[in-house]
Scaffold this motif. Structure first.
Motif, PDB file in Angstrom:
ATOM      1  N   VAL A 109       6.903  18.526  -6.225  1.00  0.00           N
ATOM      2  CA  VAL A 109       7.556  18.180  -4.950  1.00  0.00           C
ATOM      3  C   VAL A 109       6.800  17.051  -4.264  1.00  0.00           C
ATOM      4  CG1 VAL A 109       8.113  19.056  -2.656  1.00  0.00           C
ATOM      5  CG2 VAL A 109       8.602  20.451  -4.654  1.00  0.00           C
ATOM      6  N   TRP A 110       5.479  17.130  -4.228  1.00  0.00           N
ATOM      7  CA  TRP A 110       4.682  16.076  -3.588  1.00  0.00           C
ATOM      8  C   TRP A 110       4.889  14.742  -4.284  1.00  0.00           C
ATOM      9  CZ3 TRP A 110      -0.124  19.676  -3.862  1.00  0.00           C
ATOM     10  CH2 TRP A 110      -0.060  20.628  -2.840  1.00  0.00           C
ATOM     11  N   ARG A 111       4.936  14.768  -5.614  1.00  0.00           N
ATOM     12  CA  ARG A 111       5.136  13.533  -6.375  1.00  0.00           C
ATOM     13  C   ARG A 111       6.488  12.915  -6.036  1.00  0.00           C
ATOM     14  NH1 ARG A 111       5.012  15.475 -11.537  1.00  0.00           N
ATOM     15  NH2 ARG A 111       2.934  16.221 -11.108  1.00  0.00           N
ATOM     16  N   ARG A 112       7.522  13.754  -5.987  1.00  0.00           N
ATOM     17  CA  ARG A 112       8.861  13.241  -5.669  1.00  0.00           C
ATOM     18  C   ARG A 112       8.920  12.681  -4.258  1.00  0.00           C
ATOM     19  NH1 ARG A 112      12.800  17.818  -8.401  1.00  0.00           N
ATOM     20  NH2 ARG A 112      12.409  17.199 -10.545  1.00  0.00           N
ATOM     21  N   LYS A 113       8.280  13.362  -3.309  1.00  0.00           N
ATOM     22  CA  LYS A 113       8.279  12.856  -1.930  1.00  0.00           C
ATOM     23  C   LYS A 113       7.546  11.522  -1.838  1.00  0.00           C
ATOM     24  CE  LYS A 113       9.006  16.992   0.694  1.00  0.00           C
ATOM     25  NZ  LYS A 113       8.944  17.441   2.062  1.00  0.00           N
ATOM     26  N   THR A 114       6.454  11.405  -2.583  1.00  0.00           N
ATOM     27  CA  THR A 114       5.706  10.149  -2.590  1.00  0.00           C
ATOM     28  C   THR A 114       6.561   9.024  -3.166  1.00  0.00           C
ATOM     29  OG1 THR A 114       3.616  11.322  -2.815  1.00  0.00           O
ATOM     30  CG2 THR A 114       3.634   9.010  -3.449  1.00  0.00           C
ATOM     31  N   GLN A 115       7.269   9.313  -4.257  1.00  0.00           N
ATOM     32  CA  GLN A 115       8.142   8.303  -4.853  1.00  0.00           C
ATOM     33  C   GLN A 115       9.251   7.898  -3.891  1.00  0.00           C
ATOM     34  OE1 GLN A 115       9.327  10.321  -8.415  1.00  0.00           O
ATOM     35  NE2 GLN A 115       7.530   9.677  -9.575  1.00  0.00           N
ATOM     36  N   ASP A 116       9.846   8.872  -3.215  1.00  0.00           N
ATOM     37  CA  ASP A 116      10.894   8.553  -2.239  1.00  0.00           C
ATOM     38  C   ASP A 116      10.333   7.715  -1.096  1.00  0.00           C
ATOM     39  OD1 ASP A 116      12.674  10.006  -3.752  1.00  0.00           O
ATOM     40  OD2 ASP A 116      12.672  11.768  -2.426  1.00  0.00           O
ATOM     41  N   ALA A 172       2.873  -6.589   7.736  1.00  0.00           N
ATOM     42  CA  ALA A 172       2.139  -5.437   8.260  1.00  0.00           C
ATOM     43  C   ALA A 172       1.246  -4.895   7.158  1.00  0.00           C
ATOM     44  CB  ALA A 172       3.125  -4.357   8.714  1.00  0.00           C
ATOM     45  N   SER A 173       0.132  -4.331   7.567  1.00  0.00           N
ATOM     46  CA  SER A 173      -0.782  -3.786   6.557  1.00  0.00           C
ATOM     47  C   SER A 173      -0.223  -2.485   5.986  1.00  0.00           C
ATOM     48  CB  SER A 173      -2.158  -3.544   7.177  1.00  0.00           C
ATOM     49  OG  SER A 173      -2.042  -2.577   8.193  1.00  0.00           O
ATOM     50  N   LYS A 174      -0.512  -2.289   4.725  1.00  0.00           N
ATOM     51  CA  LYS A 174      -0.021  -1.099   4.042  1.00  0.00           C
ATOM     52  C   LYS A 174      -0.989   0.057   4.279  1.00  0.00           C
ATOM     53  CE  LYS A 174       2.147   0.152  -0.252  1.00  0.00           C
ATOM     54  NZ  LYS A 174       2.540  -0.289  -1.566  1.00  0.00           N
ATOM     55  N   LYS A 175      -0.455   1.255   4.551  1.00  0.00           N
ATOM     56  CA  LYS A 175      -1.291   2.425   4.784  1.00  0.00           C
ATOM     57  C   LYS A 175      -1.881   2.918   3.475  1.00  0.00           C
ATOM     58  CE  LYS A 175       1.500   4.155   8.583  1.00  0.00           C
ATOM     59  NZ  LYS A 175       2.354   5.253   9.022  1.00  0.00           N
ATOM     60  N   ARG A 176      -3.105   3.408   3.556  1.00  0.00           N
ATOM     61  CA  ARG A 176      -3.729   4.016   2.381  1.00  0.00           C
ATOM     62  C   ARG A 176      -3.306   5.472   2.324  1.00  0.00           C
ATOM     63  NH1 ARG A 176      -9.884   2.693   1.896  1.00  0.00           N
ATOM     64  NH2 ARG A 176      -9.411   3.276  -0.230  1.00  0.00           N
ATOM     65  N   ARG A 177      -2.980   5.928   1.148  1.00  0.00           N
ATOM     66  CA  ARG A 177      -2.537   7.306   0.966  1.00  0.00           C
ATOM     67  C   ARG A 177      -3.567   8.087   0.154  1.00  0.00           C
ATOM     68  NH1 ARG A 177       1.722   7.188   3.874  1.00  0.00           N
ATOM     69  NH2 ARG A 177       3.532   5.973   3.364  1.00  0.00           N
ATOM     70  N   ARG A 178      -3.896   9.266   0.655  1.00  0.00           N
ATOM     71  CA  ARG A 178      -4.771  10.159  -0.090  1.00  0.00           C
ATOM     72  C   ARG A 178      -3.902  11.112  -0.894  1.00  0.00           C
ATOM     73  NH1 ARG A 178      -7.837  13.412   3.781  1.00  0.00           N
ATOM     74  NH2 ARG A 178      -6.193  12.861   5.210  1.00  0.00           N
ATOM     75  N   PRO A 179      -4.343  11.537  -2.059  1.00  0.00           N
ATOM     76  CA  PRO A 179      -3.553  12.497  -2.831  1.00  0.00           C
ATOM     77  C   PRO A 179      -3.482  13.837  -2.108  1.00  0.00           C
ATOM     78  CG  PRO A 179      -5.662  12.078  -3.893  1.00  0.00           C
ATOM     79  CD  PRO A 179      -5.560  11.131  -2.737  1.00  0.00           C
ATOM     80  N   THR A 180      -2.350  14.497  -2.199  1.00  0.00           N
ATOM     81  CA  THR A 180      -2.158  15.793  -1.565  1.00  0.00           C
ATOM     82  C   THR A 180      -2.698  16.875  -2.487  1.00  0.00           C
ATOM     83  OG1 THR A 180      -0.149  14.932  -0.556  1.00  0.00           O
ATOM     84  CG2 THR A 180      -0.447  17.301  -0.517  1.00  0.00           C
TER      85      THR A 180
END
Length: 104
Positions: A18-25, A43-51
């Motif tokens: 589910v987390w992977r799909r939400k990240t892809q969306d 605009a600067s891109k936000k850094r994402r931490r793995p869930t």
């Protein structure tokens, strides 16, 4: 909780899916936003931490899932019994799910 029929690893794999799909969306949505932002001024891109999920959260999720399923079966059995049936059918579960989701 030791007799929980839901395996924590399986629940964790479902969560990761589910987390992977939400990240892809989210990334698909950001790709169109990035194009718009570049046109406006960038605009600067936000850094994402793995869930992730810790072991206690997974155990708690398994227990909640166990209670949810047990309650659904119990409510469906009450409806089946009221109809004079000895078996719970899918239609009985379909009838109890809306209220069960509201109660949880």
């Amino acid at each position: 909780m030791a007799d929980n029929p839901f395996d924590a690893e399986t629940v964790h794999e479902i969560f990761k899916l589910v987390w992977r799909r939400k990240t892809q969306d989210r990334e698909r949505g950001e790709s169109t936003d990035d194009l718009q932002n570049e046109a406006v001024g960038g605009a600067s891109k936000k850094r994402r931490r793995p869930t992730t999920a810790n072991a206690n959260a997974l155990k708690l999720s398994c227990e909640l899932l166990r209670i949810f399923v047990a309650e659904a079966v119990q409510r469906a059995a009450i409806i089946a019994e009221a109809e004079g049936l000895e078996k719970v059918e899918a239609t009985h579960l379909e009838r109890v799910l809306p209220q069960l989701l509201l109660d949880f």
